[in-house]
Motif scaffolding. Structure first.
Motif, PDB file in Angstrom:
ATOM      1  N   TYR A 245     -31.738  34.752 -16.066  1.00  0.00           N
ATOM      2  CA  TYR A 245     -31.475  35.681 -17.159  1.00  0.00           C
ATOM      3  C   TYR A 245     -31.495  37.143 -16.708  1.00  0.00           C
ATOM      4  O   TYR A 245     -31.538  38.048 -17.521  1.00  0.00           O
ATOM      5  N   ASP A 246     -31.456  37.380 -15.410  1.00  0.00           N
ATOM      6  CA  ASP A 246     -31.579  38.748 -14.917  1.00  0.00           C
ATOM      7  C   ASP A 246     -30.306  39.567 -15.100  1.00  0.00           C
ATOM      8  O   ASP A 246     -30.364  40.776 -15.303  1.00  0.00           O
ATOM      9  N   GLY A 247     -29.146  38.932 -15.012  1.00  0.00           N
ATOM     10  CA  GLY A 247     -27.892  39.672 -15.092  1.00  0.00           C
ATOM     11  C   GLY A 247     -27.313  39.715 -16.485  1.00  0.00           C
ATOM     12  O   GLY A 247     -27.933  39.294 -17.471  1.00  0.00           O
ATOM     13  N   LEU A 248     -26.098  40.245 -16.599  1.00  0.00           N
ATOM     14  CA  LEU A 248     -25.401  40.342 -17.883  1.00  0.00           C
ATOM     15  C   LEU A 248     -25.113  38.959 -18.460  1.00  0.00           C
ATOM     16  O   LEU A 248     -25.178  38.756 -19.673  1.00  0.00           O
ATOM     17  N   ILE A 249     -24.805  38.002 -17.565  1.00  0.00           N
ATOM     18  CA  ILE A 249     -24.396  36.667 -18.008  1.00  0.00           C
ATOM     19  C   ILE A 249     -25.415  35.634 -17.524  1.00  0.00           C
ATOM     20  O   ILE A 249     -25.450  35.300 -16.333  1.00  0.00           O
ATOM     21  N   PRO A 250     -26.272  35.127 -18.409  1.00  0.00           N
ATOM     22  CA  PRO A 250     -27.216  34.077 -18.007  1.00  0.00           C
ATOM     23  C   PRO A 250     -26.458  32.888 -17.414  1.00  0.00           C
ATOM     24  O   PRO A 250     -25.387  32.524 -17.902  1.00  0.00           O
ATOM     25  N   ASN A 251     -26.997  32.303 -16.349  1.00  0.00           N
ATOM     26  CA  ASN A 251     -26.291  31.192 -15.729  1.00  0.00           C
ATOM     27  C   ASN A 251     -27.220  30.412 -14.808  1.00  0.00           C
ATOM     28  O   ASN A 251     -28.281  30.912 -14.408  1.00  0.00           O
ATOM     29  N   ASN A 252     -26.803  29.209 -14.478  1.00  0.00           N
ATOM     30  CA  ASN A 252     -27.511  28.424 -13.464  1.00  0.00           C
ATOM     31  C   ASN A 252     -26.529  27.941 -12.398  1.00  0.00           C
ATOM     32  O   ASN A 252     -26.678  26.870 -11.832  1.00  0.00           O
ATOM     33  N   VAL A 253     -25.481  28.762 -12.176  1.00  0.00           N
ATOM     34  CA  VAL A 253     -24.434  28.393 -11.214  1.00  0.00           C
ATOM     35  C   VAL A 253     -24.322  29.410 -10.084  1.00  0.00           C
ATOM     36  O   VAL A 253     -23.283  29.502  -9.430  1.00  0.00           O
TER      37      VAL A 253
ATOM     38  N   VAL B 225     -23.513  30.611 -18.923  1.00  0.00           N
ATOM     39  CA  VAL B 225     -22.847  29.485 -18.263  1.00  0.00           C
ATOM     40  C   VAL B 225     -23.902  28.510 -17.770  1.00  0.00           C
ATOM     41  O   VAL B 225     -24.703  28.850 -16.884  1.00  0.00           O
ATOM     42  N   LEU B 226     -23.932  27.326 -18.357  1.00  0.00           N
ATOM     43  CA  LEU B 226     -24.969  26.343 -18.039  1.00  0.00           C
ATOM     44  C   LEU B 226     -24.336  24.992 -17.734  1.00  0.00           C
ATOM     45  O   LEU B 226     -23.612  24.443 -18.555  1.00  0.00           O
ATOM     46  N   LEU B 227     -24.617  24.474 -16.555  1.00  0.00           N
ATOM     47  CA  LEU B 227     -24.135  23.157 -16.158  1.00  0.00           C
ATOM     48  C   LEU B 227     -25.322  22.234 -15.928  1.00  0.00           C
ATOM     49  O   LEU B 227     -26.366  22.675 -15.429  1.00  0.00           O
ATOM     50  N   ALA B 228     -25.155  20.975 -16.297  1.00  0.00           N
ATOM     51  CA  ALA B 228     -26.172  19.981 -15.985  1.00  0.00           C
ATOM     52  C   ALA B 228     -26.288  19.847 -14.462  1.00  0.00           C
ATOM     53  O   ALA B 228     -25.339  20.156 -13.726  1.00  0.00           O
ATOM     54  N   PRO B 229     -27.437  19.397 -13.963  1.00  0.00           N
ATOM     55  CA  PRO B 229     -27.607  19.260 -12.508  1.00  0.00           C
ATOM     56  C   PRO B 229     -26.551  18.347 -11.895  1.00  0.00           C
ATOM     57  O   PRO B 229     -26.098  17.386 -12.518  1.00  0.00           O
ATOM     58  N   GLN B 230     -26.151  18.682 -10.683  1.00  0.00           N
ATOM     59  CA  GLN B 230     -25.179  17.865  -9.956  1.00  0.00           C
ATOM     60  C   GLN B 230     -25.835  16.548  -9.540  1.00  0.00           C
ATOM     61  O   GLN B 230     -26.974  16.532  -9.080  1.00  0.00           O
ATOM     62  N   MET B 231     -25.121  15.453  -9.739  1.00  0.00           N
ATOM     63  CA  MET B 231     -25.617  14.137  -9.341  1.00  0.00           C
ATOM     64  C   MET B 231     -25.142  13.853  -7.920  1.00  0.00           C
ATOM     65  O   MET B 231     -23.938  13.782  -7.664  1.00  0.00           O
ATOM     66  N   GLU B 232     -26.082  13.717  -7.021  1.00  0.00           N
ATOM     67  CA  GLU B 232     -25.739  13.501  -5.617  1.00  0.00           C
ATOM     68  C   GLU B 232     -24.952  12.203  -5.450  1.00  0.00           C
ATOM     69  O   GLU B 232     -25.302  11.165  -5.998  1.00  0.00           O
ATOM     70  N   GLY B 233     -23.859  12.287  -4.708  1.00  0.00           N
ATOM     71  CA  GLY B 233     -23.077  11.094  -4.415  1.00  0.00           C
ATOM     72  C   GLY B 233     -22.262  10.571  -5.583  1.00  0.00           C
ATOM     73  O   GLY B 233     -21.793   9.428  -5.548  1.00  0.00           O
ATOM     74  N   ARG B 234     -22.049  11.420  -6.615  1.00  0.00           N
ATOM     75  CA  ARG B 234     -21.315  10.953  -7.789  1.00  0.00           C
ATOM     76  C   ARG B 234     -19.877  10.583  -7.419  1.00  0.00           C
ATOM     77  O   ARG B 234     -19.220  11.270  -6.630  1.00  0.00           O
ATOM     78  N   LYS B 235     -19.389   9.500  -8.010  1.00  0.00           N
ATOM     79  CA  LYS B 235     -18.028   9.004  -7.760  1.00  0.00           C
ATOM     80  C   LYS B 235     -17.175   9.115  -9.021  1.00  0.00           C
ATOM     81  O   LYS B 235     -17.695   9.181 -10.140  1.00  0.00           O
ATOM     82  N   VAL B 236     -15.873   9.136  -8.833  1.00  0.00           N
ATOM     83  CA  VAL B 236     -14.948   8.935  -9.952  1.00  0.00           C
ATOM     84  C   VAL B 236     -15.112   7.483 -10.381  1.00  0.00           C
ATOM     85  O   VAL B 236     -15.015   6.578  -9.547  1.00  0.00           O
ATOM     86  N   ASN B 237     -15.414   7.251 -11.657  1.00  0.00           N
ATOM     87  CA  ASN B 237     -15.757   5.865 -12.041  1.00  0.00           C
ATOM     88  C   ASN B 237     -14.707   5.170 -12.899  1.00  0.00           C
ATOM     89  O   ASN B 237     -14.969   4.155 -13.519  1.00  0.00           O
ATOM     90  N   PHE B 238     -13.466   5.723 -12.911  1.00  0.00           N
ATOM     91  CA  PHE B 238     -12.390   5.058 -13.646  1.00  0.00           C
ATOM     92  C   PHE B 238     -11.050   5.569 -13.128  1.00  0.00           C
ATOM     93  O   PHE B 238     -10.980   6.578 -12.423  1.00  0.00           O
TER      94      PHE B 238
END
Length: 480
Positions: free
Chosen positions: A8-16, A80-93
């Protein structure tokens, strides 16, 4: 970097790690003033200086992800908030099933993916615009606060899509991000992209129905996009679903409280027949048949958001691995659908009946079917309230062919049970199924603001518990 925590330090809060991405950071900071101008022009009218008890995301961890405090809405920390990256995630369809999920946009799917992001993004500011006048007729400070919470989170969901456009789509993305601020709900020249988001939200029962039915479509679309092989889109939608859950809570409990207050008033007055509409209305509550008509309207308008039952676009997006089915990762099949079929309701020889269609082409139909099941669960809870008062009435979802403007049934007239009607019959009986001018006038006559702390309008019951476990006399909005 701790992806769960939000900077939250900058103009745009983010976790990216926006600070490490100067190009995107500059683009978003340049977009930010236009967003604030849009918010001040089209956000909640008359309450921009009020202190509102809002929740703000401080983490994307499902446990303890938000804090509550008073804030003026223009000073809310969108980000801008993204859920945590899932290690080794694959395209599943789709055709790329089993490949590593994409961290960059696959070149051959660029236009299709951009279109998916833009359509989702366009719905977010649209609902804020539709609801901008409702604060003035809020039935309580509790409800006013919930409206504003929904509004600021829809604004944050716009930020979520704009981040994807700015980071991954270059000049095209920047132009699309600007266009999202230029369109206006219901504007004849620059309307929002989807029909339901150009309708008016004239009263609070409409708002509750919208957040129950139309935000539930948002849930279904986000669940399908959360399956995407494009990992940043998947992660964005996964966190958006955390916030979206509150919007549907507002809708379901809002309608529940309207139903409860009507039943209470009927019982106190000794009215046992729910069809004695004028008697019930004299009690200052909304009669059950009119609540049913409102449900018919909002359910049918929302069904149109799923598009055509048979869709090449949906098939292409699935085949490409960009948009899956509802909770794709829990389904038990080959996740490619090249040879499967799915039953689709169609008009065949003048009758509405199922026809097996290629499963790939019928993805919109399948998502809509999942939506109807999801809707029915909450409707069942409304009926439990009515049943508890011993009133012989049941709210029912209308047939999917009723009052449609897109898809297989857009050129026919059908009643709420799916029986075909002539144009003349429809014109004669329309008022049995959908709100009339008289119904709308009556509901709007009840929309008198109740801004005294702990008090509620005559037509709605108090909630069982307050937001953030606050007491019934908590000052959710400090009106400027």
């Amino acid at each position: 970097m701790n992806i769960a925590a939000v900077d939250y330090d900058g103009l745009i809060p983010n976790n990216v790690a926006l600070g490490q991405d100067p190009r995107v950071k500059r683009a978003l900071e340049k977009w930010h003033p236009g967003y604030l101008n849009w918010w001040n022009d089209m956000g909640p009218e008359g309450f921009q200086e009020s202190l509102v008890y809002l929740r703000t995301a401080v983490s994307v961890d499902p446990k303890g992800w938000a804090k509550f405090d008073y804030v003026r809405m223009p000073e809310y920390r969108w980000g801008v908030l993204l859920a945590p990256q899932m290690e080794g995630r694959k395209v599943n369809f789709g055709t790329h099933k089993g490949e590593a999920a994409w961290q960059e946009v696959p070149g051959e799917y660029r236009a299709m993916l951009r279109r998916l992001v833009v359509i989702q993004g366009d719905t977010e500011p649209a609902s804020v615009e539709q609801q901008r006048h409702l604060g003035k007729t809020a039935p309580s400070l509790y409800d006013m606060r919930n409206l504003f919470q929904v509004n600021v989170e829809e604004g944050r969901h716009l930020w979520a899509m704009v981040y994807l456009l700015q980071k991954y789509f270059g000049t095209d993305g920047r132009e699309e991000a600007e266009a999202l601020l230029q369109r206006r709900s219901g504007d004849p020249d620059t309307p929002r992209m989807l029909g339901a988001f150009n309708e008016k939200t004239p009263d609070w029962l409409s708002f509750f129905m919208f957040t129950y039915f139309t935000d539930r479509d948002g849930k279904m679309q986000l669940e399908a996009l959360a399956q995407s092989g494009f990992d940043p889109l998947s992660r964005t939608c996964r966190f958006m679903l955390t916030e979206e859950a509150h919007h549907m809570f507002v809708g379901e409990t809002g309608v529940t409280r309207v139903v409860q207050r009507t039943c209470e008033a009927m019982k106190q007055a000794g009215i046992t027949d729910p069809n004695e509409i004028e008697k019930v209305r004299k009690l200052g509550v909304i009669d059950l048949p009119t609540i049913q008509k409102k449900a018919n309207l909002h359910f049918s308008l929302t069904l149109d958001l799923f598009g055509n039952e048979i869709s090449t676009n949906a098939a292409n997006a699935f085949h490409a691995g960009l948009k899956g089915r509802y909770r794709e990762d829990r389904l038990k099949d080959d996740h490619q659908l090249e040879s499967g079929t799915y039953p689709v309701l169609r008009l065949i020889d003048g009758k509405i009946q199922n026809e097996d269609s290629p499963a790939l082409s019928a993805l919109n139909m399948r998502l809509r079917d999942d939506y109807v099941v999801d809707c029915n669960a909450g409707v069942g809870r409304w009926n439990k309230v009515i049943e508890g008062f011993g009133i012989p009435f049941e709210i029912k979802l209308p047939h999917v062919a009723f009052h449609r403007h897109i898809g297989e049934f857009s050129n026919i007239k059908a009643d709420v049970n799916g029986h075909l009607m002539s144009d003349e019959q429809w014109t004669k009986r329309r008022g049995e199924f959908l709100p009339t001018d008289g119904d709308r006038d009556f509901i709007e006559s009840l929309m008198q603001p109740q801004m005294e702390i702990g008090k509620f309008a005559s037509w709605i019951a108090p909630p069982r518990v307050g937001i953030d476990n606050k007491p019934g006399d908590f000052e959710y909005v400090k009106i400027a």
